[in-house]
Design a protein around this motif. Sequence first.
Motif, PDB file in Angstrom:
ATOM      1  N   HIS A   1       0.836  -1.206   0.000  1.00  0.00           N
ATOM      2  CA  HIS A   1       0.000   0.000   0.000  1.00  0.00           C
ATOM      3  C   HIS A   1       0.868   1.251   0.000  1.00  0.00           C
ATOM      4  O   HIS A   1       2.100   1.160   0.037  1.00  0.00           O
ATOM      5  N   ILE A   2       0.214   2.407  -0.053  1.00  0.00           N
ATOM      6  CA  ILE A   2       0.980   3.652  -0.158  1.00  0.00           C
ATOM      7  C   ILE A   2       1.857   3.892   1.070  1.00  0.00           C
ATOM      8  O   ILE A   2       2.887   4.541   0.971  1.00  0.00           O
TER       9      ILE A   2
ATOM     10  N   LEU B   1       5.167   2.428   0.367  1.00  0.00           N
ATOM     11  CA  LEU B   1       5.892   3.245  -0.612  1.00  0.00           C
ATOM     12  C   LEU B   1       6.397   4.547  -0.001  1.00  0.00           C
ATOM     13  O   LEU B   1       7.510   4.980  -0.294  1.00  0.00           O
TER      14      LEU B   1
ATOM     15  N   ALA C   1       3.582  -1.675  -8.079  1.00  0.00           N
ATOM     16  CA  ALA C   1       3.674  -0.508  -7.189  1.00  0.00           C
ATOM     17  C   ALA C   1       4.999   0.234  -7.327  1.00  0.00           C
ATOM     18  O   ALA C   1       5.060   1.444  -7.124  1.00  0.00           O
ATOM     19  N   THR C   2       6.069  -0.494  -7.675  1.00  0.00           N
ATOM     20  CA  THR C   2       7.409   0.115  -7.655  1.00  0.00           C
ATOM     21  C   THR C   2       7.988   0.425  -9.036  1.00  0.00           C
ATOM     22  O   THR C   2       9.055   1.016  -9.127  1.00  0.00           O
TER      23      THR C   2
ATOM     24  N   ASN D   1       7.598   2.609 -11.209  1.00  0.00           N
ATOM     25  CA  ASN D   1       7.905   4.003 -11.542  1.00  0.00           C
ATOM     26  C   ASN D   1       8.891   4.650 -10.570  1.00  0.00           C
ATOM     27  O   ASN D   1       9.120   5.854 -10.637  1.00  0.00           O
ATOM     28  N   TYR D   2       9.454   3.850  -9.660  1.00  0.00           N
ATOM     29  CA  TYR D   2      10.444   4.352  -8.707  1.00  0.00           C
ATOM     30  C   TYR D   2      11.801   3.746  -9.069  1.00  0.00           C
ATOM     31  O   TYR D   2      12.018   2.551  -8.861  1.00  0.00           O
TER      32      TYR D   2
ATOM     33  N   SER E   1      -1.642   2.186  -4.766  1.00  0.00           N
ATOM     34  CA  SER E   1      -1.302   2.842  -6.032  1.00  0.00           C
ATOM     35  C   SER E   1      -2.336   2.396  -7.071  1.00  0.00           C
ATOM     36  O   SER E   1      -2.965   1.343  -6.923  1.00  0.00           O
ATOM     37  N   LYS E   2      -2.504   3.194  -8.106  1.00  0.00           N
ATOM     38  CA  LYS E   2      -3.548   2.928  -9.104  1.00  0.00           C
ATOM     39  C   LYS E   2      -3.396   1.533  -9.718  1.00  0.00           C
ATOM     40  O   LYS E   2      -4.371   0.785  -9.855  1.00  0.00           O
ATOM     41  N   ASP E   3      -2.163   1.165 -10.097  1.00  0.00           N
ATOM     42  CA  ASP E   3      -1.934  -0.137 -10.727  1.00  0.00           C
ATOM     43  C   ASP E   3      -2.235  -1.297  -9.785  1.00  0.00           C
ATOM     44  O   ASP E   3      -2.737  -2.332 -10.203  1.00  0.00           O
TER      45      ASP E   3
ATOM     46  N   TRP F   1      -4.384  -1.137  -7.180  1.00  0.00           N
ATOM     47  CA  TRP F   1      -5.844  -1.190  -7.025  1.00  0.00           C
ATOM     48  C   TRP F   1      -6.485  -1.886  -8.219  1.00  0.00           C
ATOM     49  O   TRP F   1      -7.354  -2.739  -8.053  1.00  0.00           O
TER      50      TRP F   1
END
Length: 193
Positions: free
Chosen positions: A14-15, A18, A62-63, A65-66, A178-180, A182
């Motif tokens: 979850h956020i 992150l 979730a990761t 894009n980081y 994160s949107k992806d 969810w």
Amino acid sequence: MKVGLYFGTFNPIHIGHLIIANHMVENSDLDEIWMVVTPHNPFKKKSSLLDNHHRFEMVYKATENYSKIKPSDIEFKLPQPNYTVYTLAKISEMYPDKEFCLIMGEDNLKSLHKWKNYETILEHYHIYVYPRIADGNVDHQFKNHKKIHKVDAPIVQISSTMIRNGIKNKKNIQPLLSKDVWNYVDEMNFYRK
């Protein structure tokens, strides 16, 4: 390269995870954070866990894009139940060019003295601790320890249990993932029963 290992079942990620991982990598001397998806925590019941590949897929989504946060499935390849001390030894052997550190919440630091071979972990690895609101006290041997570093990170009171319960009870928990992640949870119909 200094890599922080952030272990968790991430059921789901979850956020809060992150926020902590990003804060740790941006506000310490760590170059990267690897989110290590654990197949089975010896202290948790396995029945509530989604399959390993689903939880890893969520961490990947979730990761992605980081640039400094990566998913890791190292523990999927180790005998179960596994202990952190064995994972640290294996990952250090696999990547001798990297210096690995352990990331944990203050609540885990309070129970570190119960971990298998915790003395070995402290002898060979640094531990980066983020604040958590939890009962109990940190054992005196861990206060002002040269290998334990407290990072002034935000306190995040979001839990995967809260998210699973919210989904089960038909609550809107979208802002907590994160949107992806969810979209994946929704599409796969996870946690609804």
